[in-house]
Design an enzyme around this catalytic site. Structure first.
Site, short mmCIF file in Angstrom:
data_model
loop_
_atom_site.label_atom_id
_atom_site.label_comp_id
_atom_site.label_asym_id
_atom_site.label_seq_id
_atom_site.Cartn_x
_atom_site.Cartn_y
_atom_site.Cartn_z
N GLY A 184 33.49 52.44 -35.90
CA GLY A 184 34.88 52.42 -36.33
C GLY A 184 35.83 52.44 -35.15
O GLY A 184 36.59 51.51 -34.93
N ASN B 14 24.67 69.45 -31.52
CA ASN B 14 23.40 68.73 -31.40
C ASN B 14 23.43 68.04 -30.04
O ASN B 14 24.25 67.16 -29.79
CB ASN B 14 23.25 67.70 -32.53
CG ASN B 14 21.97 66.86 -32.41
OD1 ASN B 14 21.54 66.50 -31.31
ND2 ASN B 14 21.36 66.53 -33.53
N GLU C 171 35.49 61.45 -28.35
CA GLU C 171 36.32 60.56 -27.54
C GLU C 171 36.41 60.99 -26.08
O GLU C 171 36.93 60.27 -25.24
CB GLU C 171 37.74 60.51 -28.12
CG GLU C 171 37.79 59.94 -29.52
CD GLU C 171 39.05 60.34 -30.28
OE1 GLU C 171 39.36 61.56 -30.33
OE2 GLU C 171 39.73 59.46 -30.81
#
Lengths: 745, 157
Positions: free
Chosen positions: A249, A627, A701
């Site tokens: 996306g 994670n 980001e």
């Protein structure tokens, strides 16, 4: 006593609940649970649902830049083989919805605002028939009476202050520049960027009575439902969007866009399902761009290398009236000192497709320029660029006085320097030669704001002792399936094989959506809260306090009691609850950001000026690592975006007619692995209780925010050419290259 | 537009259909056969997401017409294994090395790697890297894919 289940996140939750659990899955580098489906071709992306009777729509794009559609030759199109409809409905969109708009974007596609804007949809039995008719469709236009310029730097362009942000002003920057022992006053350009997610936008729309089901490729379903509903004039509860797998996306799928609305309108008109898949060229031309920027950076330092003044002003662009303005100075507000400051963004009103969020809006381009300017200042002062950064970390946010929740920048710079071998860097350019290549090193800080947004998730501890997590949160490749399952597994003491995660369906409780690096911490916190409630109920059943409850490997125990299988404890009942979280006072009480450092070594070809990144190291601190594998992969991917924006990626608009010249993946150069050398990523563990009850911050980001600056600084260190216009293509470097036959200078 | 009869072996099964000459192999596989593992990322041979094997060779199925596959052997990612529960060793390596995120480009990478893995003489790591430089991935930063290559070539030593 802190109340953990308060919906508003008003005070830092420093109980560190996850650290007191016993399952040991949180933070582990576990494989993504949906990986097997993806590697075997079984994950169903938007265009791939088999729906009986589905016909195909192809968008028709405007061949002018600004004007009005006066006529569409429907009859000629309908006479062609297989064509079922030509849709040119006033409800069709001409712009894309911005992220979290939750309402319709600009509609009425008959008004053309930029070259390539969709104006109609042709529907036919097969894709080829629809495409053929779309290409042949005759559309007549009248020119716009008052066109706006194509070029943000045109003399007649209208420049406005954006409504979305206010300038930051403090002290007297001009005086600070005059008083400075060392100063830099430079102008940089960055080009427009495209998200270029691998999956082009696609929607299958089908109506069941007055209800609409969309199989789509979107990032934020709860908002997308409202956007679609508003476009169509129907109630949001009549819209369901299904998107369990999204092929990337990066901002381009935050808000709904043309294909979804057009497909819904066509399906309603024809009374049958309609699929619209955009071509790659259509995605480039119509969906969303990152604005190009022109940035002026002023840095004023005293004799000790401490900033006394900081200016960062940017000109960005967007369509007239569009609220979004690339928030270029977002991280500059809190990153470095300098009480005398002026930070400002202005927006030029031009005719190009909608500008909006592309991965890390603001920092992606703001940080690369700020960090390049900092390199220029370090050189003027004659100190190591790492030392300059460390000297200028303020105790509180300048002007505002807000404290930092946590800040791992110094640690990142120091650990990175060690791991990368920064001590081998030469202070002056043109000191290292490897064959025909000048070799140099550069550094940059990484910073990206941390955000929480409202999120809900439902967790069910099933009578058989397994768990189900349900939310409309999407997984756009980020790892939502993995980390939400890990949070539930850790909290409920279950191995991952006994936790199911169901995502990407707007019928489920609204998660945060994937955007702004906030999906994991927001929706993850909702999962955590739901699990805490279930733990309380289990404790009640067992007659102990929730704090005493130990859940591990599918068993429950407390005190000296022997562990009992959850199945026995539950006695045939499911325990279900929905966790909710909203940003509260902590959002304003603390400056929250993720931090890091980039190190790059590049080679610059002494004869051609070609730049090759030779190696990179990134060190990142973003609170708890949920994670280690998904987080690391996000950082790697971000750094490769940094390589792209440093060296290859650039949207090129023709300033004569406004058309996007490089509207495909052949001409818009996304890095391939041959552009990507060995990259090392180091994750720093920290706990940031102000950021979320998980003590985690956003990471999606961070890897891009400053990376291109490190590469540009390395280019200067290699060959002594300072390029203030990204990307650093060889044509900008070669005119200033030193004598290629000199081995050092 | 007239229809043409096309038949070929797909993942070990004989299939046939009537198809317009202008239909790409990719669209035929995805829309007519329902074999959606190959993905359309650019539709002009740049990104590699649609890669399938034709007669054992990696081919961009967006650049080949369905009628051109007539009488040939075609393999897609679906044919590599019996499904998500019994993965091909290279699929397993992709999982383990986290060579995928959104997964959209993944089938293309896999098919090119499988073709290389089967070819004789076996390509070395550098040759495999070269062949994969024509595949785009926007998520992972490629490091996982490169580790897959390293492990594949290590396993062969």
């Amino acid at each position: 006593m802190h109340l953990p289940l308060s919906e508003m996140y008003n005070e830092p939750d420093d109980r560190n609940v996850l650290d007191r659990m016993r399952q040991g899955v949180i933070g582990q580098p576990l494989d993504r649970p949906e990986g097997a489906l993806k590697v075997s071709g079984q994950a169903t992306y938007a265009a791939e649902w088999r729906i009986d009777g589905c016909v195909e729509g192809v968008l028709v794009l405007a061949e002018i830049a600004q004007g009005q559609v006066t006529a569409i030759d429907r009859d000629a199109a309908l006479a062609r083989d297989g064509v079922l409809a030509v849709i040119a409905d006033p409800a069709m969109t001409r712009r894309s919805a911005q992220g979290m708009a939750a309402k319709a974007p600009q509609q009425d596609a008959a008004k053309v605002e930029y070259f390539g804007q969709p104006v109609a949809l042709v529907v036919a039995r097969t894709f080829e028939q629809a495409r053929d008719a779309a290409v042949a469709l005759r559309v007549d236009y009248a020119d716009a009476a008052e066109p706006v310029p194509f070029d943000p730097h045109a003399p007649d362009v209208k420049v406005e202050a954006p409504s979305s942000s206010k300038p930051v002003e403090g002290g007297d920057l001009d005086q600070a520049m005059r008083d400075a022992a060392f100063s830099v006053d430079v102008e940089y350009d960055t080009p427009g960027h495209a998200s270029a997610a691998m999956e082009p936008h696609a929607t299958i729309a089908q109506w069941q009575g007055d209800s609409l089901i969309l199989h789509g490729s979107y990032q934020m379903l709860a908002y997308n439902v409202k956007e679609i509903a508003d476009c169509l004039g129907i109630s949001p509860d009549k819209v369901r969007i299904i998107a369990p797998y999204v092929g990337g996306g990066f901002g381009s799928k935050l808000g709904i866009t043309h294909e979804a609305v057009a497909a819904a309108l066509a399906a309603r008109e024809l009374g049958r399902p309609v699929r619209v898949v955009m071509s790659r060229q259509q995605v480039f031309q119509t969906v969303m761009r990152r604005s190009e920027t022109r940035q002026r950076v002023r840095l004023a330092a005293d004799a000790g290398g401490r900033l006394i003044g900081l200016g960062h002003e940017a000109l960005v662009s967007n369509l007239p009236g569009e609220k979004f303005a690339e928030p270029v100075t977002q991280a500059t507000e809190f990153l470095y000192g300098g009480e005398n400051r002026l930070l400002k963004v202005e927006v030029a009103r031009i005719s190009r497709l909608t500008a909006g969020s592309v991965r890390a809006p603001g920092e992606a381009v703001g940080m690369q320029v700020l960090e390049a300017a900092m390199d220029e200042l370090a050189e003027k002062i004659g100190i190591d660029p790492i030392e300059l950064r460390k000297r200028n970390l303020p105790a509180t946010v300048p002007v505002q006085g807000t404290p930092y929740s946590s800040r791992m920048l110094t640690q990142a710079l120091e650990q990175g320097a060690q791991a990368f071998g920064w001590s081998a860097r030469q202070d002056r350019p043109c000191q290292t030669r490897d064959g025909d290549w000048w070799v140099g090193m550069g550094v940059a800080s990484a910073a990206r704001v941390n955000m929480m947004v409202p999120a809900q998730a439902r967790v069910t501890l099933r009578a058989d002792g397994s768990a189900l997590v349900e939310t409309d949160q999407t997984d756009i490749g980020t790892g939502s399936y993995a980390i939400l399952g890990q949070i539930a597994g850790e909290m409920l003491g279950l191995p991952m094989a006994r936790v199911d995660v169901k995502l990407g369906d707007s019928a489920l409780p609204p998660g945060a959506g994937s955007g702004g690096s906030f999906g994991a911490i927001s929706t993850g916190s909702a999962v955590l809260y739901a699990c805490e409630e279930i733990r309380k109920r289990l404790a009640k059943i067992l007659g102990c306090a929730a704090e005493e409850l130990v859940l591990k490997d599918g068993t429950a125990s407390h005190g000296d009691a022997a562990p009992r299988p959850l199945r026995d404890v539950l006695g045939g009942e499911d325990l279900t609850t929905t966790g909710k979280i909203k940003p509260g006072k902590t959002a304003k009480a603390f400056s929250q950001a993720s931090y890091g450092a980039f190190f790059a070594e590049v080679g610059v070809h002494a004869f051609t000026g070609e730049v090759r990144v030779r190696r990179m190291t990134g060190v990142f601190g973003f609170g708890r690592v949920l994670n280690a594998k998904t987080a690391r992969s996000q950082c790697l991917g971000g750094m490769v975006w940094g390589i792209g924006s440093a060296l290859t990626e650039e949207l090129a608009f023709d300033t004569r007619d406004g058309h996007l010249v490089n509207h495909d993946l052949a001409e818009y150069h996304v890095p391939v692995h041959a552009d990507v050398p060995a990259i090392e990523v180091i994750l720093l563990e920290e706990r940031d209780a102000a950021a979320s009850p998980l003590q985690a911050k956003g990471v999606g980001e961070l890897g891009i925010c400053g990376a291109a600056g490190a590469i540009a600084n390395a280019v200067y260190n290699a060959c002594g050419v300072r390029v203030r216009s990204f990307p650093l293509t060889l044509d900008k470097i070669v005119p200033s290259l030193p004598d290629p036959f000199a081995q050092t200078l | 537009m007239s229809l043409h009869f096309v038949e070929f072996e797909l993942n070990g099964c004989q299939i046939d259909g009537m198809v317009e000459a202008r239909r790409t192999l990719l669209d035929f596989l995805r829309c007519d056969v329902g074999c959606t593992g190959p993905h359309a990322g650019c539709e002009h041979g740049v990104c590699g997401a649609c890669t399938v094997l034709v007669e054992g060779q990696a081919v961009r199925s967006c650049l080949m017409l369905a009628v051109q596959a007539n009488g040939k052997t075609v393999e897609t990612v679906e044919g590599l294994s019996g499904g998500p529960k019994e993965l091909h060793p290279i699929q397993q390596l992709f999982r383990e090395e986290f060579a995928l995120q959104c997964g959209f480009c993944t089938p293309g990478f896999l098919m090119t790697l499988v073709a290389l893995d089967r070819s004789e003489p076996r390509p070395n790591a550098a040759e495999m890297r070269e062949a994969l430089s024509g595949h785009l991935c926007r998520c992972t930063g490629y490091q996982g894919v490169l580790r897959v290559i390293d492990r594949l070539t290590e396993d062969r030593k």
